[in-house]
Design a protein around this motif. Sequence first.
Motif, PDB file in Angstrom:
ATOM      1  N   ILE A 170      95.912 143.920  21.625  1.00 65.84           N
ATOM      2  CA  ILE A 170      96.622 142.643  21.727  1.00 65.84           C
ATOM      3  C   ILE A 170      96.696 141.963  20.360  1.00 65.84           C
ATOM      4  O   ILE A 170      97.734 141.402  19.970  1.00 65.84           O
ATOM      5  CB  ILE A 170      95.942 141.726  22.764  1.00 65.84           C
ATOM      6  CG1 ILE A 170      96.146 142.279  24.174  1.00 65.84           C
ATOM      7  CG2 ILE A 170      96.477 140.298  22.672  1.00 65.84           C
ATOM      8  CD1 ILE A 170      95.295 141.602  25.236  1.00 65.84           C
ATOM      9  N   THR A 171      95.610 142.029  19.604  1.00 74.15           N
ATOM     10  CA  THR A 171      95.588 141.435  18.267  1.00 74.15           C
ATOM     11  C   THR A 171      96.622 142.084  17.366  1.00 74.15           C
ATOM     12  O   THR A 171      97.364 141.401  16.642  1.00 74.15           O
ATOM     13  CB  THR A 171      94.189 141.569  17.646  1.00 74.15           C
ATOM     14  OG1 THR A 171      93.225 140.929  18.495  1.00 74.15           O
ATOM     15  CG2 THR A 171      94.129 140.938  16.263  1.00 74.15           C
ATOM     16  N   ARG A 191      87.370 146.224  27.307  1.00 75.38           N
ATOM     17  CA  ARG A 191      87.974 144.940  26.975  1.00 75.38           C
ATOM     18  C   ARG A 191      88.186 144.814  25.463  1.00 75.38           C
ATOM     19  O   ARG A 191      89.213 144.287  25.011  1.00 75.38           O
ATOM     20  CB  ARG A 191      87.097 143.800  27.489  1.00 75.38           C
ATOM     21  CG  ARG A 191      87.665 142.420  27.172  1.00 75.38           C
ATOM     22  CD  ARG A 191      86.895 141.311  27.854  1.00 75.38           C
ATOM     23  NE  ARG A 191      87.112 141.315  29.298  1.00 75.38           N
ATOM     24  CZ  ARG A 191      86.683 140.361  30.112  1.00 75.38           C
ATOM     25  NH1 ARG A 191      85.996 139.334  29.615  1.00 75.38           N
ATOM     26  NH2 ARG A 191      86.924 140.424  31.406  1.00 75.38           N
ATOM     27  N   ALA A 220      91.260 146.660  24.503  1.00 76.41           N
ATOM     28  CA  ALA A 220      92.450 145.926  24.926  1.00 76.41           C
ATOM     29  C   ALA A 220      92.704 144.727  24.022  1.00 76.41           C
ATOM     30  O   ALA A 220      93.845 144.482  23.591  1.00 76.41           O
ATOM     31  CB  ALA A 220      92.284 145.465  26.374  1.00 76.41           C
ATOM     32  N   TYR A 221      91.662 143.976  23.699  1.00 73.70           N
ATOM     33  CA  TYR A 221      91.818 142.814  22.825  1.00 73.70           C
ATOM     34  C   TYR A 221      92.239 143.247  21.419  1.00 73.70           C
ATOM     35  O   TYR A 221      93.005 142.540  20.741  1.00 73.70           O
ATOM     36  CB  TYR A 221      90.516 142.019  22.759  1.00 73.70           C
ATOM     37  CG  TYR A 221      90.261 141.166  23.979  1.00 73.70           C
ATOM     38  CD1 TYR A 221      91.233 140.972  24.953  1.00 73.70           C
ATOM     39  CD2 TYR A 221      89.037 140.533  24.160  1.00 73.70           C
ATOM     40  CE1 TYR A 221      90.994 140.191  26.068  1.00 73.70           C
ATOM     41  CE2 TYR A 221      88.784 139.742  25.274  1.00 73.70           C
ATOM     42  CZ  TYR A 221      89.765 139.575  26.228  1.00 73.70           C
ATOM     43  OH  TYR A 221      89.525 138.799  27.339  1.00 73.70           O
ATOM     44  N   PHE A 229      99.352 143.598  18.295  1.00 73.64           N
ATOM     45  CA  PHE A 229     100.674 143.198  18.787  1.00 73.64           C
ATOM     46  C   PHE A 229     101.036 141.779  18.328  1.00 73.64           C
ATOM     47  O   PHE A 229     102.145 141.526  17.838  1.00 73.64           O
ATOM     48  CB  PHE A 229     100.701 143.283  20.315  1.00 73.64           C
ATOM     49  CG  PHE A 229     101.969 142.768  20.933  1.00 73.64           C
ATOM     50  CD1 PHE A 229     103.129 143.522  20.905  1.00 73.64           C
ATOM     51  CD2 PHE A 229     101.995 141.507  21.524  1.00 73.64           C
ATOM     52  CE1 PHE A 229     104.311 143.033  21.470  1.00 73.64           C
ATOM     53  CE2 PHE A 229     103.170 141.013  22.096  1.00 73.64           C
ATOM     54  CZ  PHE A 229     104.323 141.787  22.058  1.00 73.64           C
ATOM     55  N   LEU A 230     100.097 140.849  18.458  1.00 71.76           N
ATOM     56  CA  LEU A 230     100.375 139.456  18.106  1.00 71.76           C
ATOM     57  C   LEU A 230     100.684 139.295  16.623  1.00 71.76           C
ATOM     58  O   LEU A 230     101.615 138.569  16.239  1.00 71.76           O
ATOM     59  CB  LEU A 230      99.188 138.570  18.501  1.00 71.76           C
ATOM     60  CG  LEU A 230      98.943 138.370  20.002  1.00 71.76           C
ATOM     61  CD1 LEU A 230      97.665 137.578  20.227  1.00 71.76           C
ATOM     62  CD2 LEU A 230     100.131 137.673  20.656  1.00 71.76           C
TER      63      LEU A 230
END
Length: 319
Positions: free
Chosen positions: A61-62, A54, A57-58, A64-65
């Motif tokens: 995502i960070t 996780r 993945a986070y 990407f954002l």
Amino acid sequence: MSFAAALLAGFLVEATVSWPMAVFRKIGHPVSWIGHLISKLEAFLNRPSHSPVRLRAYGAITVFLVLVACVSPAVAVSSVLPNGWSGVLIGGLLSWPFLATRSLYDHVQAIALPLARGQTDQARGAVSLIIGRNPETLDDKAIARASLESLAENSSDGVIAPLFWGLVFGLPGLVGYKVINTFDSMIGHRSARYVHFGMAAARLDDLANLIPSRITGGLFTVVSGRLRHAGKVMFRDANQHRSPNAGWPEAAMAAALDIRLSGPRVYGNTVANEPWLNGEAADPDAGSVRRGLALYQRVMLVVALGLGLIALLERMTNA
């Protein structure tokens, strides 16, 4: 509009005035803004209770954002930049804060001057601002080595790589690279907190620097005046470095200055037994740092001329 011309304008502005402290005190710096956004998201998503999967993945995502948040405005601005000299001027001003030509020189010069005067404690204080290892363990030779390694690696990270991606993708490429590099600086290291959360950032930074680091090493080799020797050492030793990219400019600089770099160093209380680059040479001293700065200046002159030539060719092509 030729973005090479805008990059050259930004390069020259930064090389002349860096990022003035008065401006920094008033509004900060775009990289510090990026860093603030990264810190907020990291604090929210990087929880010790999460599983390694996780966290990875986070972390992705960070990345990407933040890339979307920073690159999207750059795309929008690029689409409305005017043609002609007004576009070059605006593009240059927008490019300026994402380059570190003068600021890198000034950071290393701040180490070189006290080191040459025998003021070891002052030199330690200056070098602690740009390296992660324990400065209290550094003698004069280790301070010189650390400053030259930082100069070599950050010539790629701070100048050549953002220019490269700016030439490839324009302002969005320049901004996107700086986001990736800032991520790596903040969370890309293998500490207990970031070993999983920072994995995507570290891998993306490795990829983004793959070509620029080799270009930087090649530039140090070309301007060294020792082309065959520097090239031989660079290709022989670069892959011995713990980083897939930093070894190229560092090995080239070591050979160009006829010194050895890398080698064992202390991070906190941990000794890292890194292999030497150009290990048969002597340790650097204060004079080596001065010569390294002169080598860096020659590379920056070649870069400026190269940007000018690319801008001229683009102008002739589009005429």
